[in-house]
Design a protein around this motif. Structure first.
Motif, PDB file in Angstrom:
ATOM      1  N   GLU A  47       0.828  -1.135   0.019  1.00  0.00           N
ATOM      2  CA  GLU A  47       0.007  -0.172  -0.022  1.00  0.00           C
ATOM      3  C   GLU A  47       0.942   1.336  -0.083  1.00  0.00           C
ATOM      4  O   GLU A  47       1.865   1.467   0.673  1.00  0.00           O
ATOM      5  CB  GLU A  47      -0.906   0.063   1.252  1.00  0.00           C
ATOM      6  CG  GLU A  47      -1.934  -1.136   1.170  1.00  0.00           C
ATOM      7  CD  GLU A  47      -2.416  -1.381   2.615  1.00  0.00           C
ATOM      8  OE1 GLU A  47      -1.684  -1.257   3.641  1.00  0.00           O
ATOM      9  OE2 GLU A  47      -3.655  -1.629   2.722  1.00  0.00           O
ATOM     10  N   ARG A  48       0.463   2.200  -0.699  1.00  0.00           N
ATOM     11  CA  ARG A  48       1.136   3.447  -0.842  1.00  0.00           C
ATOM     12  C   ARG A  48       0.210   4.755  -0.533  1.00  0.00           C
ATOM     13  O   ARG A  48      -0.741   4.361  -0.071  1.00  0.00           O
ATOM     14  CB  ARG A  48       1.626   3.707  -2.246  1.00  0.00           C
ATOM     15  CG  ARG A  48       2.790   2.578  -2.778  1.00  0.00           C
ATOM     16  CD  ARG A  48       3.599   2.864  -4.037  1.00  0.00           C
ATOM     17  NE  ARG A  48       4.412   2.303  -4.291  1.00  0.00           N
ATOM     18  CZ  ARG A  48       4.287   0.912  -4.956  1.00  0.00           C
ATOM     19  NH1 ARG A  48       3.055   0.331  -5.156  1.00  0.00           N
ATOM     20  NH2 ARG A  48       5.473   0.170  -5.219  1.00  0.00           N
ATOM     21  N   ARG A  49       0.570   5.593  -0.326  1.00  0.00           N
ATOM     22  CA  ARG A  49      -0.062   6.841   0.201  1.00  0.00           C
ATOM     23  C   ARG A  49      -1.519   6.961  -0.427  1.00  0.00           C
ATOM     24  O   ARG A  49      -2.420   7.164   0.245  1.00  0.00           O
ATOM     25  CB  ARG A  49       0.668   8.210   0.064  1.00  0.00           C
ATOM     26  CG  ARG A  49       0.282   9.458   0.871  1.00  0.00           C
ATOM     27  CD  ARG A  49       0.898  10.667   0.725  1.00  0.00           C
ATOM     28  NE  ARG A  49       0.699  11.522   1.389  1.00  0.00           N
ATOM     29  CZ  ARG A  49      -0.112  12.473   1.570  1.00  0.00           C
ATOM     30  NH1 ARG A  49      -1.225  12.377   0.773  1.00  0.00           N
ATOM     31  NH2 ARG A  49      -0.723  13.375   2.652  1.00  0.00           N
ATOM     32  N   ALA A  50      -1.690   6.727  -1.754  1.00  0.00           N
ATOM     33  CA  ALA A  50      -2.927   7.205  -2.566  1.00  0.00           C
ATOM     34  C   ALA A  50      -3.799   5.977  -2.052  1.00  0.00           C
ATOM     35  O   ALA A  50      -5.089   6.214  -1.956  1.00  0.00           O
ATOM     36  CB  ALA A  50      -2.580   7.124  -3.976  1.00  0.00           C
ATOM     37  N   ASP A  51      -3.524   4.732  -1.734  1.00  0.00           N
ATOM     38  CA  ASP A  51      -4.089   3.537  -1.208  1.00  0.00           C
ATOM     39  C   ASP A  51      -4.657   3.958   0.122  1.00  0.00           C
ATOM     40  O   ASP A  51      -5.768   3.577   0.344  1.00  0.00           O
ATOM     41  CB  ASP A  51      -3.543   2.238  -1.420  1.00  0.00           C
ATOM     42  CG  ASP A  51      -2.912   2.044  -2.640  1.00  0.00           C
ATOM     43  OD1 ASP A  51      -3.707   1.861  -3.738  1.00  0.00           O
ATOM     44  OD2 ASP A  51      -1.400   1.820  -2.857  1.00  0.00           O
ATOM     45  N   LEU A  52      -3.770   4.379   0.834  1.00  0.00           N
ATOM     46  CA  LEU A  52      -4.272   4.780   2.223  1.00  0.00           C
ATOM     47  C   LEU A  52      -5.139   6.072   2.418  1.00  0.00           C
ATOM     48  O   LEU A  52      -6.164   5.949   3.337  1.00  0.00           O
ATOM     49  CB  LEU A  52      -3.005   5.215   3.041  1.00  0.00           C
ATOM     50  CG  LEU A  52      -1.963   4.016   3.173  1.00  0.00           C
ATOM     51  CD1 LEU A  52      -0.735   4.637   4.075  1.00  0.00           C
ATOM     52  CD2 LEU A  52      -2.316   2.759   3.730  1.00  0.00           C
TER      53      LEU A  52
END
Length: 343
Positions: A47-52
């Motif tokens: 998970e990356r920032r956009a997913d979070l």
């Protein structure tokens, strides 16, 4: 409560860290923790920032109740856990990580206990919210997914009473080879995925996966995680329509992770979802969709076409993928544990 009527104690989390649920102000720290862990553990995806950001906006699984973050005295995020569950689902899914510098000190065990307790509570909450006092409450069950190289996670789960219930194969197909010839039956049409097809494909997906192990229907929010995925590539995705009535017969939804390409050393067109409605199976639709995906991926400069498949898929998908030139390059496992229901 336990079987003797005594109240279950709350899991103890490591007192060296300050614990609370995730908030929008934590995005950078949260993403940084996952990235540091991934740099050491090298998962295929993380998970990356956009997913979070998507996770923080979930209504079905609000972060205030279903996440926990641990911060050191300097305010650096060092550990995280999260569960998700469909209201009518028969399982919860767990995920999380511990900063590599803090691993081996029992924090992971504490997070696992927290997720188990939260899963038990969530099943009880969903049962109470159902409004059917006489309905049978499913026994709480928690599921995790691990890749074969993550031996420390496997040891934690095995030592905590979890067992492997399914294997999955990550498969790659080089795109320097020509895509196979595949032709649709008359009356079927291949089109590019787009907003007008979001809802028809969601309904087709729920119908196609009714007979797949572990699959649950996706509601509008869950489907939003698919179509609004930061890595989603509708231009690399195809849908087969029945011209006679406009029914979605099958679909191939693709993603591309540009950051992973820098780490893994190759550009990958990934088939996130592939499905064919039961009444249209046996007509070569999946083969057409995958051949179309290969051509789209190659034209976009990808090096390989990839996908994941349940090793016991009931539709014979594994045999089809091998026939089309895919080979297994990695394996992952699903781990399950049944939990004591809330008293």
């Amino acid at each position: 409560m336990n079987r003797d009527g005594e109240r279950q104690p709350r899991p103890a989390l490591d007192p060296r860290l300050v614990w609370r649920s995730a908030e929008h102000r934590d995005l950078d720290e949260w993403a940084g923790l996952i990235a540091r862990t991934a740099a050491v553990e090298q998962p295929v995806w993380f998970e990356r920032r956009a997913d979070l950001e998507q996770i923080l906006n979930s209504k079905n699984n609000p972060v205030a109740a279903n996440t926990i973050l641990g911060f050191d005295p300097d305010g650096v995020a060092r550990a995280y856990a999260r569960i998700t569950k469909n209201r009518d689902g028969d399982k919860a899914n767990g995920s999380g990580c511990v900063d590599p510098e803090w691993q081996g000190s029992g924090i992971g065990s504490g997070l696992l206990a927290w997720m188990e307790q939260r899963t038990t509570d969530r099943f009880a909450e969903d049962a109470a919210d159902s409004g059917d006092a006489g309905a049978a409450v499913p026994r709480p069950r928690l599921r995790f997914y691990t890749e074969q190289q993550h031996h420390h996670q496997a040891a934690l789960f095995a030592g905590s009473g979890y067992s492997i219930v399914r294997y999955y194969n990550e498969m790659h197909r080089p795109l320097n080879q020509a895509a196979p010839d595949a032709v649709l039956d008359p009356g079927l049409e291949l089109v590019t995925f787009g907003p007008a097809l979001h809802e028809p494909v969601r309904l087709a997906h729920n119908a196609a996966f009714r007979d797949h192990w572990g699959s649950e229907p996706r509601d509008e929010e869950a489907w939003g995680f698919v179509v609004k995925d930061p890595q989603a590539r509708p231009d690399l995705s195809g849908v087969v329509l029945d011209r006679s009535n406009g029914t979605v017969a099958g679909y191939q939804l693709a993603t591309h992770d540009a950051e992973a390409a820098l780490i893994r050393g190759f550009r990958e067109g990934y088939t996130e979802l592939l499905g064919v409605r039961r009444e249209y199976r046996g007509r070569g639709i999946a083969q057409v969709l995958l051949a179309d995906a290969m051509r789209r991926f190659a034209a976009a400069g990808m090096d390989v076409a990839s996908l994941d498949v349940d090793s016991e898929n009931p539709t014979g998908a594994l045999a089809l993928y091998v026939k089309l030139g895919y080979t297994a390059v990695n394996r992952s496992m699903a781990w399950d544990k049944e939990l004591e229901p809330a008293g």
